[in-house]
Design an enzyme around this catalytic site. Sequence first.
Site, PDB file in Angstrom:
ATOM      1  N   ASP A 279       0.856  -1.173   0.000  1.00  0.00           N
ATOM      2  CA  ASP A 279       0.000   0.000   0.000  1.00  0.00           C
ATOM      3  C   ASP A 279       0.904   1.240   0.000  1.00  0.00           C
ATOM      4  OD1 ASP A 279      -2.172   1.667   0.045  1.00  0.00           O
ATOM      5  OD2 ASP A 279      -3.147   0.748   1.770  1.00  0.00           O
TER       6      ASP A 279
ATOM      7  N   GLU B  62      -9.809   7.682   3.943  1.00  0.00           N
ATOM      8  CA  GLU B  62      -8.847   7.219   4.926  1.00  0.00           C
ATOM      9  C   GLU B  62      -8.358   8.371   5.772  1.00  0.00           C
ATOM     10  OE1 GLU B  62      -5.351   5.480   3.052  1.00  0.00           O
ATOM     11  OE2 GLU B  62      -6.133   6.200   1.167  1.00  0.00           O
TER      12      GLU B  62
HETATM   13  C1  BGC Z   1      -5.169   2.945   0.411  1.00  0.00           C
HETATM   14  C2  BGC Z   1      -5.502   1.818  -0.504  1.00  0.00           C
HETATM   15  C3  BGC Z   1      -5.502   2.283  -1.923  1.00  0.00           C
HETATM   16  C4  BGC Z   1      -4.187   2.931  -2.249  1.00  0.00           C
HETATM   17  C5  BGC Z   1      -4.099   3.475  -3.651  1.00  0.00           C
HETATM   18  C6  BGC Z   1      -3.934   3.662  -0.021  1.00  0.00           C
HETATM   19  O1  BGC Z   1      -3.714   4.802   0.751  1.00  0.00           O
HETATM   20  O2  BGC Z   1      -4.986   2.465   1.714  1.00  0.00           O
HETATM   21  O3  BGC Z   1      -6.743   1.270  -0.165  1.00  0.00           O
HETATM   22  O4  BGC Z   1      -5.743   1.208  -2.771  1.00  0.00           O
HETATM   23  O5  BGC Z   1      -3.955   3.987  -1.364  1.00  0.00           O
HETATM   24  O6  BGC Z   1      -4.870   4.585  -3.827  1.00  0.00           O
HETATM   25  C1  BGC Z   2      -4.042   7.623  -0.834  1.00  0.00           C
HETATM   26  C2  BGC Z   2      -4.004   7.894  -2.271  1.00  0.00           C
HETATM   27  C3  BGC Z   2      -4.122   9.382  -2.376  1.00  0.00           C
HETATM   28  C4  BGC Z   2      -2.970  10.020  -1.672  1.00  0.00           C
HETATM   29  C5  BGC Z   2      -3.107  11.499  -1.678  1.00  0.00           C
HETATM   30  C6  BGC Z   2      -2.814   8.200  -0.191  1.00  0.00           C
HETATM   31  O1  BGC Z   2      -2.687   7.875   1.152  1.00  0.00           O
HETATM   32  O2  BGC Z   2      -4.169   6.286  -0.642  1.00  0.00           O
HETATM   33  O3  BGC Z   2      -4.960   7.236  -3.000  1.00  0.00           O
HETATM   34  O4  BGC Z   2      -4.164   9.814  -3.692  1.00  0.00           O
HETATM   35  O5  BGC Z   2      -2.787   9.577  -0.362  1.00  0.00           O
HETATM   36  O6  BGC Z   2      -1.955  12.071  -2.146  1.00  0.00           O
END
Ligand code: BGC
Ligand code: BGC
Length: 831
Positions: free
Chosen positions: A327, A527
């Site tokens: 991740d 998130e």
């Molecule tokens: C998230 C994942 C996601 C990835 C790509 C991460 O921050 O935890 O669920 O697939 O970013 O966007």
């Molecule tokens: C997320 C990505 C998001 C990024 C923002 C990550 O933690 O999973 O999908 O685009 O943060 O820059």
Amino acid sequence: MMRRRTTFLCSVVGIAMGTTAIAGPAAAQANPSAVADPQLWSALDSGPALDPTIESRIDALIAEMSLDQKVGQIIQADIASATPDDVYRYHLGSILNGGNSTPTGSYNAPATEWLEAADAYYAASMKRNGSLPRIPVIWGSDAVHGHNNIVGATLFPHNIGLGAANDPELIGRIGEVTAIEMRVTGLDWTFAPTLAVVRDDRWGRTYEGFGETPEIATSYAAPLIEGLQGKIGDEDWLRGPHIVATAKHFLGDGGTAGGKDQGDARIDEAQLRDLFSPPYLPAIDAGVQSIMVSFSSWNGAKMHGNQSLMTGIVKDRWNFSGFLVGDWNGHGQVTGCSATDCPKSIIAGLDMYMAPDSWKGLYESTLADARSGILPMERLDDAVRRILRVKLRAGLFESGKPSSRPYAGEFERLGSADHRAVAREAVQKSLVLLKNEASVLPLDPGATVLVAGDGADNLTKQTGGWTLSWQGTGTKRSDFPNAQSIWEGIEVAAAAAGGTATLSPDGTYSDKPDVAIVVFGEDPYAEFQGDRPDVGYDDANSLALLHSLQDKGIPTVSVFLSGRAMWVNPFLNASDAFVAAWLPGTEGGGVADLLFGRKEFTGKLSYSWPRSSDQTNVNVGDANYDPLFPYGFGLTTGENGELERLPEDRARAAPADENELFASGRPGAGRQLRIGVPGQLAANPAPDLITAQGADRNAQEDSVRLRWTGSGRAAAAIVQDAPSDLTRQSNGGLALELEFKVDEGPSKNVDLLMTCGNACVGGFPLQALLTKVAETGRWTRVSLPLSCFAEAGVDMSRVDTPLMLVTDGRLDITLASARIISPTGGQLSCQ
Ligand code: BGC
Ligand code: BGC
């Protein structure tokens, strides 16, 4: 030209900074945890068998590949940080678009651009490079509730709603629709399904889980994966209308203490196994080709370094033949690692690093480690083999450029009538009726209906996080050309029933209606930003609206939009009927179908509903289980829907928003506004050098006017009572947003700084920007990536002054707000 970055409003001049990635927090990992007894975990030997033809092709490829090429193959970069040419030069095996990355840099880039970008990256991966074998790139995207990064796509209810539907057959069709819409845009790999079992609803990702027990996720895993990927053995497995799926996040993501994102699950092995692993078994059995490793820890040790689980369980015990993807810089959080250097993760069993912006440094360090033997060749070859296996199984070597593959470019399939019908059915099945006093629902045909609330005609709220932008914020009606808002659905349904409906978000009316539907709820989040200190829902406006309608003798029907079960007692009391509608997606008509009795309510809670705002982790099976509504609860309109009056006292005061540095004329909680001589802000306010005065923007003293006299060096700052750890915010792409106007531009240099303890400071010169803003004379909003401060030397783990302006010259500026936000539009560049 494919260098894709956010469009910059303007560029902060004068400081050149590299693109070095930020190291993750050096989390203390006192109790490394390992599986003690793999024999107690179910053994699995199903999933797709190895195909000898494919395996010998892999042998041949590996024999021909250079070391550089092998290293590139196990690295995935984000399209915002890697161009097609980078894919070619560094042999990158994969790319992704993070939640805020799109081919043009604009959150609502048209679908055509996605397909073009898919072709460009593919072409780069297949460009002849000496005698090296050509290996197609694979593009991963978070299609987590439909193909949610695409304007016009069909968006389904988030998983919390689908859990309430409890319909495995429907979930299979949702997978099929999602796969086809991805194919339209040339993408071939989704980071879904999320198989999290969510135990604490403070977690901002609660809505990504199907439920609080493994039950529903376990029954959904196979049909959903087969919907997305097709069936093992069928000719169109992983191709044609199908794509590659991901089971995530392995393991225990929904079990972290306090519901903390990227936190630590402090549980024993039996709990980890029995509560969180069951959905993975049918997922592997149904042939899921990738598994994403969780950001979280188990008893203090990050999953990205856990050999006993990644290798011992997934590969050895479950015989998983696909690959493990990391991740977002998750490897960088393993003890001893950084985002640009982490052989440990691969050694422990990770096969592909997700290295969005850190890929280049990671490529170099991994290459060095492979050369020196720190990373054993056998392990590297195995990781490459697994990735190639998936690409070969999916036919990527033969299928030509993405736009030439089945369904590609058939843009009319995005949000097509048949796809939307599936989403509408999902909405109908996902709503849960919690209260229905005097059978107010279904509404009488012919009724005059008032439709109120800030969620009534609001696709942004209705679709939630992971919608066009990462946090789902910043979208507008025109970004959803194929959607129907809840209001729009009700309007049609009311007319069809022979009545009328009127939209009035604030609840005012001229003719007294028979009934009012009030749609309200949480604003979008994803998130981390969605993590909360409790599960109390606070919304004085909607509550006042409900009360005022009831006071006028109008029956109220609440439609509550949320990503979790929440304490809403005052709202339940103020409603005659109450519907938990979750985050229904683009099909507002599905809500109307239930309210007007065209369909009966069948949704049942897959999360227990809290009795108090601090009942954050009430789960069926608990020793003293005492929720307000139990797991499985859900009324039909034929049942008695009376509910006694509920206590309204909130268990704890509404929590402060830690992302608010300054707003409404005041510093945020735990923060002070200080002016004076830099370095002695508390002691020396120096009124001859700088003054601060309340100023009015929209309301009395909702802003602060800061004036530097120019007779000496002075600063204005937001100072923390205790240092804040902003590492996660900075790694997660968040930004410092300032809203201000400048009445007199700077006469000398101005620095925008953050400090982090003694002799720890970093920032940028800001006078060019302030001068520009002064020229416009307007209120201006700018956002600066927090990562720029990290790059400028700020230790983000202990920020004690998140905002400081310093100058020797004259300056007159009025600050309305300073916040940490998830930027969706342009932001300043730090170079
Ligand atoms: C998230 C994942 C996601 C990835 C790509 C991460 O921050 O935890 O669920 O697939 O970013 O966007
Ligand atoms: C997320 C990505 C998001 C990024 C923002 C990550 O933690 O999973 O999908 O685009 O943060 O820059």
